[in-house]
Design an enzyme around this catalytic site. Structure first.
Site, PDB file in Angstrom:
ATOM      1  N   GLU A   1     -11.277   0.883  -3.784  1.00  0.00           N
ATOM      2  CA  GLU A   1     -10.621   1.350  -2.564  1.00  0.00           C
ATOM      3  C   GLU A   1      -9.315   2.053  -2.915  1.00  0.00           C
ATOM      4  OE1 GLU A   1      -9.916  -2.164  -0.237  1.00  0.00           O
ATOM      5  OE2 GLU A   1      -8.929  -3.206  -1.876  1.00  0.00           O
TER       6      GLU A   1
ATOM      7  N   ASP B   1       0.812  -1.221   0.000  1.00  0.00           N
ATOM      8  CA  ASP B   1       0.000   0.000   0.000  1.00  0.00           C
ATOM      9  C   ASP B   1       0.848   1.274   0.000  1.00  0.00           C
ATOM     10  OD1 ASP B   1      -2.139  -1.794   0.296  1.00  0.00           O
ATOM     11  OD2 ASP B   1      -2.049  -1.654   2.476  1.00  0.00           O
TER      12      ASP B   1
END
Length: 566
Positions: free
Chosen positions: A244, A70
């Site tokens: 997302e 991420d």
């Protein structure tokens, strides 16, 4: 392969070596009743299974090997800063700096002291999700979510004047439901964009939405009503799942919204939408996804998989680059080392970005950004490398543990890491005496020397390779049935099994773990004799596919006292 001696910067506050006022006093090694183990010289040597040989002017993917998922990146002048998810590892939110986008040095951890967050009872793949780093008017911002953390922490913002820290106490954004927030500054206004459930009832499993809300720049609280930007994904009729990881940036008068889609496994991807205003409406680009590997032959050699969850940065000379997560599985589509940080250039056509044409593989060797060269970093984060920590100074910021101790668990003394026994692994209410480094290659050798005399059955100290609370391997000195042994235990799905053990004569034992994809060998040296406890042990249970979750293997010293704390 290069080898480096590690004497990195002080890990301020990490693993309860913070300010004395916030911590319980240390237990000395000779304190009555203390169960203490000494570790000397931690060595790591790793080789990439794909064995890429870059040409002059190329860099090697991934740029951060091992469990660094991420990624979020920002530029300030000629410097670049990158941050990753850290879940329940502490210290957390590793912060890196680079001048060429290729060679990265960890400058600290944004969560580096008790009291910022609480991981009590929180599992390994919960905790700190998908951070976003940004810079505005002299201040660095990180916004992230503490998933399942007690106390209602939720999504919060921390700030710093120096990305190396110290970072502020978290400010929870009250009322923000969901995950993956990122900040957007536009014409003096501050917005947060994030993932949440759609309005009304979800129409199918994985149906999510991207929301935006204005924040008060001073209080960091909602200053307006949240609004849905994307419902479902770029092609709602196809029932897309898990939109997302949103980021919004402005280019040539347009606002671009990039998001992950498809979940973090093999169907992962990155998509793009565009608007004339920051609050929408946003329309999908003519080509989506702009990055994925899901349509490729799974039998291709040395595949890169699960690519997605990107962030963009523009260099000072106008080039655009994307950092994103992806994985490098070994045969059988297993990977133990977690999701890693990759980087590719962004191409623009007719006002739309593209990271990689569909059907193309993520390349391992890529032409470097057109940026000034920087000196080599002390320990590389990419390619084949080795390092040794002699424990002759404070631990570097790369060392991490599980959850956050309230009392001091370790010290560095006279060339040794000294561990005081903590909670056993798997006790979610406690903190194990475990400090480790990420396994950054599937082909890796890790070793240390443990000096330990167990006093009670169940006492143990040695090396642990940990995927999560219920899946790990222990190699070390233990006491069993009144005898001191070198033992190899595996814990799979929360069930511990003794694989092998041998009597041990001395209290100083060298321990070695040799990992090779889904197999591992475990050996030790007692005096002048080297013994293999297990050869080619199946360790696929340490893979994400078997264990589940979002983390990767961390290897390091561990000490426990008969399943109890001293």
């Amino acid at each position: 392969m290069k080898k480096f001696s590690v004497r990195a910067m002080c890990l301020l506050g990490a693993l309860a070596l913070g300010t004395a006022s916030s911590m319980a006093p240390a237990v000395a090694a000779d304190a009555p009743g203390a169960t203490v183990a000494r570790f000397e010289r931690f060595s790591y040597r790793g080789q990439s299974q794909e064995n890429v040989r870059p040409r002059a002017g190329e860099f090697v993917n991934p740029i951060l090997s091992g469990y660094y998922p991420d990624p979020s990146v920002t530029r300030v002048g000629d410097d670049y800063y990158l941050v990753n998810s850290s879940f329940t590892n502490f210290p957390g939110l590793p912060v890196f700096r680079s001048r060429d986008l290729v060679n990265w040095t960890q400058v600290g951890n944004a969560l580096d002291r008790p009291g910022q967050v609480d991981f009590t009872g929180v599992r390994a793949s919960q905790g700190i999700y998908a951070p976003d780093i940004s810079y505005h008017d002299g201040t660095f911002y990180i916004v992230t979510t503490c998933s399942s953390c007690p106390g209602g922490t939720g999504s919060f913002v921390i700030t710093a004047k120096d990305p190396a820290g110290p970072w502020s106490q978290p400010v929870t954004i009250r009322g923000l439901q969901g995950i993956d927030p990122s900040l957007v500054w536009d014409d003096g206004k501050l917005y947060v964009v994030y993932n949440n459930a759609p309005e009304g009832q979800p129409r199918y499993e994985g149906h999510r939405a991207i929301w935006i809300a204005e924040l008060d720049p001073r209080t960091l609280q909602f200053a307006g009503k949240p609004k849905v930007l994307v419902d479902g994904g770029v092609a709602p009729d196809k029932r897309p799942i898990w939109i997302e990881g949103p980021h919004i940036f402005k280019k040539d008068g347009h606002y671009y919204l990039i998001c992950a889609e498809g979940g973090t496994a093999d169907n992962h991807s990155e998509v793009v939408l565009r608007s004339d205003t920051v609050t929408g409406p946003y329309v999908p680009g003519p080509v989506n996804p702009i990055l994925t590997q899901r349509d490729l032959d799974p039998k291709r050699p040395h595949p890169v998989t699960t690519a997605g969850h990107a962030d963009f940065v523009q260099t000072q000379n106008g080039q655009w680059w994307a950092v994103f997560l992806a994985t490098r599985p070994y045969p059988g589509n297993f990977f133990n080392i977690g999701r890693e940080t990759f980087m590719l250039p962004v191409d623009w056509k007719d006002g739309w970005p593209l990271i990689l044409e569909q059907g193309k593989t993520v390349p391992y060797a890529v032409a470097k950004p057109a940026l000034p060269a920087q000196p080599p970093v002390p320990v590389p984060t990419s390619g084949n490398f080795a390092y040794v920590d002699e424990f002759d100074g404070p631990l570097s910021s790369a060392w991490i543990g599980i959850r956050i101790p309230r009392a001091r668990l370790y010290s560095v003394e006279r060339g040794a890491l000294v561990l005081r026994a903590g909670a056993p692994l798997g006790d979610l209410r406690g903190v194990p005496a475990f400090v480790g480094r990420r396994q950054q290659h599937h082909v890796a050798t890790v070793s240390t020397v443990v000096d330990f005399v167990p006093q009670h059955d169940g006492d143990r100290a040695g090396l642990v390779a940990m995927q999560d609370d219920g899946n790990h391997v222990f190699l070390g000195v233990a006491r069993s049935a009144g005898k001191n042994v070198v033992a190899l235990y595996k814990t799979e799905g929360g069930k511990e099994t003794l694989v092998a053990s041998r009597p041990v004569a001395s209290k100083r034992v060298e321990l070695v773990m040799d990992m090779n994809g889904g197999e591992a060998s475990y050996r030790y040296r007692d005096g002048g004799t080297t013994t293999t406890l297990a050869d080619k042990l199946d360790i696929r249970f340490l893979s994400t596919q078997k264990a589940g979750g979002f983390v990767g293997v961390v290897v390091g010293p561990y000490a426990a006292a008969n399943g109890r704390r001293d």
